[in-house]
Motif scaffolding. Structure first.
Motif, short mmCIF file in Angstrom:
data_model
loop_
_atom_site.label_atom_id
_atom_site.label_comp_id
_atom_site.label_asym_id
_atom_site.label_seq_id
_atom_site.Cartn_x
_atom_site.Cartn_y
_atom_site.Cartn_z
N ILE A 328 17.33 -56.76 -7.04
CA ILE A 328 17.31 -56.06 -8.32
C ILE A 328 16.53 -54.77 -8.12
CG2 ILE A 328 16.66 -56.15 -10.75
CD1 ILE A 328 16.77 -59.18 -10.59
N THR A 329 17.23 -53.65 -8.19
CA THR A 329 16.60 -52.35 -7.96
C THR A 329 15.91 -51.86 -9.23
OG1 THR A 329 18.81 -51.43 -8.29
CG2 THR A 329 18.02 -51.60 -6.03
N LEU A 330 15.20 -50.75 -9.10
CA LEU A 330 14.40 -50.23 -10.22
C LEU A 330 15.24 -49.87 -11.44
CD1 LEU A 330 11.86 -47.98 -8.29
CD2 LEU A 330 11.36 -50.07 -9.55
N ASP A 331 16.55 -49.67 -11.25
CA ASP A 331 17.42 -49.37 -12.39
C ASP A 331 17.93 -50.65 -13.06
OD1 ASP A 331 19.01 -50.17 -10.33
OD2 ASP A 331 20.35 -48.44 -10.38
N ASP A 332 17.33 -51.82 -12.70
CA ASP A 332 17.66 -53.12 -13.29
C ASP A 332 19.09 -53.55 -13.01
OD1 ASP A 332 15.12 -53.59 -14.38
OD2 ASP A 332 15.57 -52.35 -16.12
N VAL A 333 19.62 -53.16 -11.86
CA VAL A 333 20.96 -53.59 -11.44
C VAL A 333 20.79 -54.55 -10.28
CG1 VAL A 333 23.16 -52.85 -10.46
CG2 VAL A 333 22.03 -51.44 -12.19
N THR A 334 21.47 -55.70 -10.39
CA THR A 334 21.47 -56.68 -9.30
C THR A 334 22.53 -56.28 -8.28
OG1 THR A 334 20.75 -58.44 -10.78
CG2 THR A 334 21.73 -59.10 -8.68
N ARG A 335 22.12 -56.07 -7.05
CA ARG A 335 23.03 -55.54 -6.03
C ARG A 335 23.25 -56.58 -4.93
NH1 ARG A 335 23.75 -50.33 -7.29
NH2 ARG A 335 22.17 -49.40 -8.67
N ASP A 336 24.54 -56.80 -4.61
CA ASP A 336 24.91 -57.64 -3.48
C ASP A 336 24.74 -56.82 -2.20
OD1 ASP A 336 25.64 -59.82 -5.11
OD2 ASP A 336 27.58 -58.87 -5.52
N LEU A 337 23.94 -57.32 -1.29
CA LEU A 337 23.57 -56.54 -0.11
C LEU A 337 24.54 -56.77 1.03
CD1 LEU A 337 19.71 -57.11 -0.27
CD2 LEU A 337 21.03 -55.17 -1.13
N ASP A 338 24.74 -55.73 1.80
CA ASP A 338 25.61 -55.75 2.96
C ASP A 338 24.75 -55.86 4.22
OD1 ASP A 338 27.17 -54.12 5.23
OD2 ASP A 338 28.65 -54.86 3.79
N PRO A 339 25.22 -56.57 5.25
CA PRO A 339 24.40 -56.65 6.48
C PRO A 339 24.04 -55.31 7.10
CG PRO A 339 26.15 -58.30 6.52
CD PRO A 339 26.40 -57.44 5.31
N ALA A 340 24.79 -54.25 6.75
CA ALA A 340 24.46 -52.92 7.28
C ALA A 340 23.35 -52.25 6.48
CB ALA A 340 25.69 -52.03 7.31
N ASP A 341 22.96 -52.82 5.32
CA ASP A 341 21.90 -52.23 4.50
C ASP A 341 20.54 -52.46 5.14
OD1 ASP A 341 23.72 -51.41 2.58
OD2 ASP A 341 23.52 -53.25 1.40
N LEU A 342 19.73 -51.42 5.17
CA LEU A 342 18.36 -51.54 5.66
C LEU A 342 17.45 -51.86 4.48
CD1 LEU A 342 16.66 -51.24 8.27
CD2 LEU A 342 16.23 -48.86 7.58
N LEU A 343 16.60 -52.87 4.66
CA LEU A 343 15.77 -53.37 3.56
C LEU A 343 14.29 -53.26 3.87
CD1 LEU A 343 17.63 -56.70 2.65
CD2 LEU A 343 18.00 -54.42 1.67
N ILE A 344 13.50 -53.20 2.79
CA ILE A 344 12.06 -53.45 2.84
C ILE A 344 11.86 -54.84 2.25
CG2 ILE A 344 9.78 -52.60 2.26
CD1 ILE A 344 11.46 -50.61 3.87
N THR A 345 11.21 -55.73 2.98
CA THR A 345 11.07 -57.11 2.53
C THR A 345 9.62 -57.57 2.64
OG1 THR A 345 11.45 -58.11 4.70
CG2 THR A 345 13.41 -57.56 3.41
N ASP A 346 9.33 -58.66 1.93
CA ASP A 346 8.09 -59.40 2.15
C ASP A 346 8.46 -60.87 2.30
OD1 ASP A 346 8.60 -60.26 -0.41
OD2 ASP A 346 6.82 -59.37 -1.31
N ASP A 347 7.52 -61.76 2.13
CA ASP A 347 7.79 -63.19 2.36
C ASP A 347 8.82 -63.74 1.39
OD1 ASP A 347 6.06 -63.19 4.44
OD2 ASP A 347 4.39 -64.14 3.36
N ARG A 348 8.97 -63.13 0.22
CA ARG A 348 9.94 -63.64 -0.77
C ARG A 348 11.35 -63.15 -0.52
NH1 ARG A 348 7.40 -61.30 -5.98
NH2 ARG A 348 7.26 -59.57 -4.50
N GLY A 349 11.50 -62.07 0.25
CA GLY A 349 12.82 -61.51 0.49
C GLY A 349 12.82 -60.02 0.23
N PRO A 350 13.98 -59.45 -0.11
CA PRO A 350 14.07 -57.99 -0.30
C PRO A 350 13.22 -57.49 -1.46
CG PRO A 350 16.25 -58.98 -0.05
CD PRO A 350 15.28 -60.10 -0.22
N ILE A 351 12.50 -56.40 -1.22
CA ILE A 351 11.74 -55.74 -2.29
C ILE A 351 12.10 -54.26 -2.41
CG2 ILE A 351 9.79 -57.34 -2.13
CD1 ILE A 351 8.31 -55.19 -0.49
N GLY A 352 13.06 -53.81 -1.62
CA GLY A 352 13.48 -52.41 -1.71
C GLY A 352 14.67 -52.15 -0.83
N LEU A 353 15.54 -51.24 -1.29
CA LEU A 353 16.66 -50.76 -0.50
C LEU A 353 16.15 -49.53 0.23
CD1 LEU A 353 19.61 -51.65 -0.15
CD2 LEU A 353 20.24 -50.06 -1.96
#
Length: 864
Positions: A328-353
């Motif tokens: 869920i990005t800052l614009d409150d849209v839930t996004r299905d992620l692609d394996p080619a997407d680079l992410l910022i994550t923590d222990d819970r999972g993605p926290i940023g695209l």
């Protein structure tokens, strides 16, 4: 990119006497596209002063609205105001806002002032009182978007000059807040703003830093770089990991800097100067932490992100997305992620695209007192693809996909921390994290005379070295050979000719003397060009209208046209970076865009159309060849040209036409004539006649035409053999429905190159015989399934050279002939070039033609 000049002058020592237009002209000379020079605040005129609310009375009126009847002290401007019920001096002003208290300083527009939009302020009676002015909101003044309440002024104890960093060139102290003084300086109302269209190769100009560097270069003044160099962050250096833990598990991130700021005041507002600069740059003020990251991004070109440290769980990890992950990005849209997407994550999972937008889970809010500042550098192509994949274009992605400066990460992170400490009263932790390193810049070697040869100007060795060093290039001078290392903010400098361009724009293209090449004598239009013009003129003379469409198409339109999977038109050339995802390939047929032109016209009630286009189509090469990259210092060799042609694929030039509605409207000369397949065939005949080529029409089946109303256009060679060059007829009803075309739409598409190749040489005139022509008519009975073109071809072959012309003038079917038979009547013209034909010769040739037709088609002669 919008750049206020007051901000630009912080880093480029441009004298105040140099006007905004002069700065704009200088930037244009060095290659930037300055679209406009806006004078912000120029639409506010008249008395605009600082006032202090001394007292007010809240009144609720019959319409349910509560207003405040205020006495506002405006200093020397109190005199001349309308009388009030208050016992002490001041202006009486009605205000509907309630976000201020007694003693607050506000901005007052006195009678005679004009606010943005031409809104004139005057004394007027409202709600039972004379309102002698107006207390203004930020939006009403054009200095911000806030309209929830009026603008309450507080002293800017930290002005820009206190937090701009070392080496500041222009100091602008905070404007004093004096009751009755001009409010314009206090709210930073007036400034000149350059609006610059940054081209994709100039990513560094998506920052005040970059534009200021170019201005200093163009005007030959000093430049102070707000981004300091950190020598120990070069590739191969040890990382620092004492701060918030960060791990990089992807090649898409080269360096990641994390700083922690504690004890922030969550209620601290952004200062007016920062809000105003953000607004002038086209961004809105949100909160202090977010405003600071946006401000530093605009200043340095390095996107930043602020995490609420209390919402982070475990170390930060940079990695690619895993199948099935969502964010869920800052614009409150839930996004299905692609394996080619680079992410910022923590222990819970993605926290940023990464490089595009942060996640909502770690967003800073009005309770955040500890933040983690991220400054990282991400691979440009990956960010561009992620941004387009999610249809999410952000200020960060704009900069990363054009190549952000990896050496700016550390300095930008500390710049943001400095501002948070100064303005948010926070404390910067001495422990910091630097993961990864700044990649080493590639080196390029060039001949020092290459700029002079390419530009045709007397540019000597010293000038080349000086101009390259001025744009930040490190030059290793070895006499005639230069080894160049581009600066970290210029990833576009990869080729020797990129450096030639840099020398040229600093040298000044206006200094290069133009040399007009001497054309060789006797050259004009080529044969193909001339014949194409003849065809275009012939079609225009017969009422057809030429259109020019974009050479792109949607691959899915071939399915709508019913094109078979093995059709040559399926050999699509896909675009690597299409203007629109809906049109992601170069066209392999002219028809789809012609159909789109029909739709645009019929939607405007233009129904009778005869549109044609002459243009190339593009077919993917059969093999997997790669075009060689050749230099510009000499003409490519024949082998290189052949290799390029093979890699490009076929690009035949085609003639396409679409006709709808009526070929002839209703009128006193006759009834309306709807278009039919004959009119589509006529387009091919007009084109062939214009260049002197011979064609015949044969029955055919070919998508997207109606199977029973489709004709193949066959060009006839000198030896009588035919080659199909296209098709004409009525479109298939399913195609008409799917593409929302008018009923009975007809179309034609032929290979124009093939038609022109079959035309006789220009200037060749057929011999004119002085001997008389012999005319005879001939009727042949054939089966219904026999095409008239086949009969005509047989007649020509049998009669030989003495048959000058054969023309079908009648087709008859009826009970006299029986079922499944038809009579074709032809007019024959016989002539010899050197003598008068005798009756016996004509009879012999005529019989030979009949015999040939009988043998080829089973025709029987009918007595007329």
């Amino acid at each position: 990119m919008r750049v206020p000049l007051s901000w630009l002058r912080s880093y480029a020592a441009v004298p105040e006497t140099v006007t905004a237009q002069e700065i704009s002209d200088a930037l244009i000379r060095v290659g930037l596209e300055v679209e406009t020079v806006d004078q912000t605040g120029a639409d506010v005129t008249g008395p605009l002063v600082i006032g202090q609310v001394e007292e007010f009375q809240e009144e609720k009126h019959s319409n349910g609205k509560t207003v405040r009847w205020c006495r506002v002290d405006v200093g020397e401007h109190n005199a001349g105001g309308k009388p009030t019920d208050f016992s002490r001096p001041g202006r009486g002003i009605i205000c509907g806002a309630s976000n201020f208290a007694v003693g607050d300083l506000v901005v007052v527009a006195l009678p005679g002032a004009v606010l943005p939009g031409g809104f004139e302020i005057a004394s007027r009676k409202t709600y039972g009182h004379f309102s002698d002015g107006m207390i203004c909101s930020a939006r009403e003044l054009g200095v911000g978007d806030d309209h929830a309440g009026i603008m309450v002024l507080t002293p800017d104890t930290q002005g820009p000059e206190l937090v701009e960093g070392p080496g500041i060139i222009r100091h602008r102290p905070p404007a004093p807040l004096t009751v009755g003084a001009d409010a314009a300086p206090a709210i930073y109302l007036r400034d000149d703003v350059l609006d610059i269209a940054v081209t994709p190769d100039r990513g560094y100009c998506w920052s005040v830093r970059g534009i200021a560097r170019e201005a200093a270069l163009a005007l030959d003044v000093d430049f102070t770089d707000p981004v300091s160099k950190i020598p120990d962050l070069v590739e191969g250096s040890a990382v620092r990991s004492a701060g918030y833990p960060v791990t990089i598990n992807s090649d898409g991130c080269s360096i990641f800097v994390a700083l922690t700021i504690t004890d922030l005041d969550p209620t601290a507002p952004s200062p007016r100067w920062m809000q105003r600069r953000l607004h002038q740059a086209g961004m809105r003020s949100i909160s202090l932490a977010v405003d600071i990251t946006n401000y530093v991004m605009l200043e340095s070109g390095q996107p930043l992100h602020a995490y609420d440290a209390a919402k982070l769980s475990g170390p930060i990890v940079v990695r690619n997305a895993q199948p099935g992950e969502k964010l869920i990005t800052l614009d409150d849209v839930t996004r299905d992620l692609d394996p080619a997407d680079l992410l910022i994550t923590d222990d819970r999972g993605p926290i940023g695209l990464a490089g595009v937008m942060g996640g909502a889970d770690t967003e800073v809010d009005d309770r955040t007192d500890t933040v983690v500042i991220e400054a990282a550098n991400f691979e440009a192509v990956g960010i561009a693809r992620t941004s387009r994949r999610h249809k999410l274009i952000s200020e960060a992605s704009r900069r990363f996909e054009r190549g952000a400066d990896p050496a700016a990460t550390y300095s930008a992170a500390h710049r943001a921390a400095q501002l948070l400490v100064a303005l948010g009263h926070g404390r910067l932790s001495s422990e910091e994290t630097v993961a990864g390193a700044v990649p080493a810049a590639p080196q390029v070697g060039i001949d020092d005379q290459l700029p002079a040869r390419i530009m045709g100007a007397p540019i000597d060795h010293g000038t080349v070295v000086d101009h390259l060093q001025r744009v930040g290039v490190a030059v290793a001078d070895d006499g005639e050979r230069l080894t160049l290392t581009p600066p970290s903010w210029r990833p576009d400098l990869t080729d020797p000719y990129d450096f030639v361009e840099e020398v040229g724009r600093i040298y000044g293209y206006q200094r290069v003397e133009p040399v007009v090449p001497s054309p060789p004598p006797g050259r004009g239009l080529s044969r193909r060009q001339r014949l194409r013009r003849w065809i275009g003129s012939a079609l225009a003379d017969t009422g057809h209208v030429e259109v020019l469409t974009f050479p792109f198409m949607a691959p899915t339109v071939l399915d709508q046209l019913g094109v078979p999977t093995d059709d040559v038109r399926r050999r699509l050339l896909r675009l690597a970076n299409p203007l629109s995802e809906e049109q992601a390939a170069l066209r392999s047929t002219l028809l789809p865009e012609l159909f789109a032109a029909v739709n645009r016209n019929t939607s405007r009630s233009i129904d009778d159309l005869a549109l044609y286009e002459i243009g190339s189509v593009f077919l993917a090469p059969q093999g997997s060849g790669v075009a060689p990259r050749v230099g510009v210092e000499h003409r490519p060799t024949d082998d290189e040209l052949a290799a390029m042609d093979a890699a490009i694929g076929d690009q035949p030039r085609m003639l396409g036409a679409v006709l709808t509605g009526h070929a002839r409207p209703n009128g006193w000369t006759g009834r309306a004539e709807p278009v039919s397949w004959r009119h589509a065939v006529a387009v091919a005949e007009i084109a062939a006649r214009a260049v002197g080529a011979t064609i015949r029409i044969e029955q055919a089946e070919h998508a997207p035409w109606h199977p029973g109303r489709c004709a193949a256009v066959v060009v006839v060679g000198p030896d009588g053999t035919g080659t199909s060059i296209g098709y004409a007829g009525e479109l298939h009803p399913t195609v008409i429905d799917d593409l929302r075309l008018p009923k009975n739409t007809v179309a034609v598409e032929v290979d124009l190159d093939a038609l022109i190749a079959a035309a006789p040489e220009i200037g060749r005139v057929a011999d004119i015989s002085t001997h008389p022509v012999v005319k005879q008519d001939l009727a042949l009975i054939v089966a219904d399934s026999v095409p008239s073109a086949a009969v005509e071809q047989a007649l020509r072959a049998g009669a030989g050279a003495l048959l000058e012309e054969v023309r079908l003038f009648d087709i008859y079917t009826g009970d006299q002939l029986g079922d499944g038979r038809k009579s074709l009547a032809y007019a024959l013209r016989f002539r010899a070039p050197d003598r008068t034909l005798t009756d016996a010769e004509v009879a012999e040739v005529r019989q030979a033609a009949v015999d040939a037709a009988a043998a080829a088609t089973g025709a029987e002669q009918r007595v007329i």
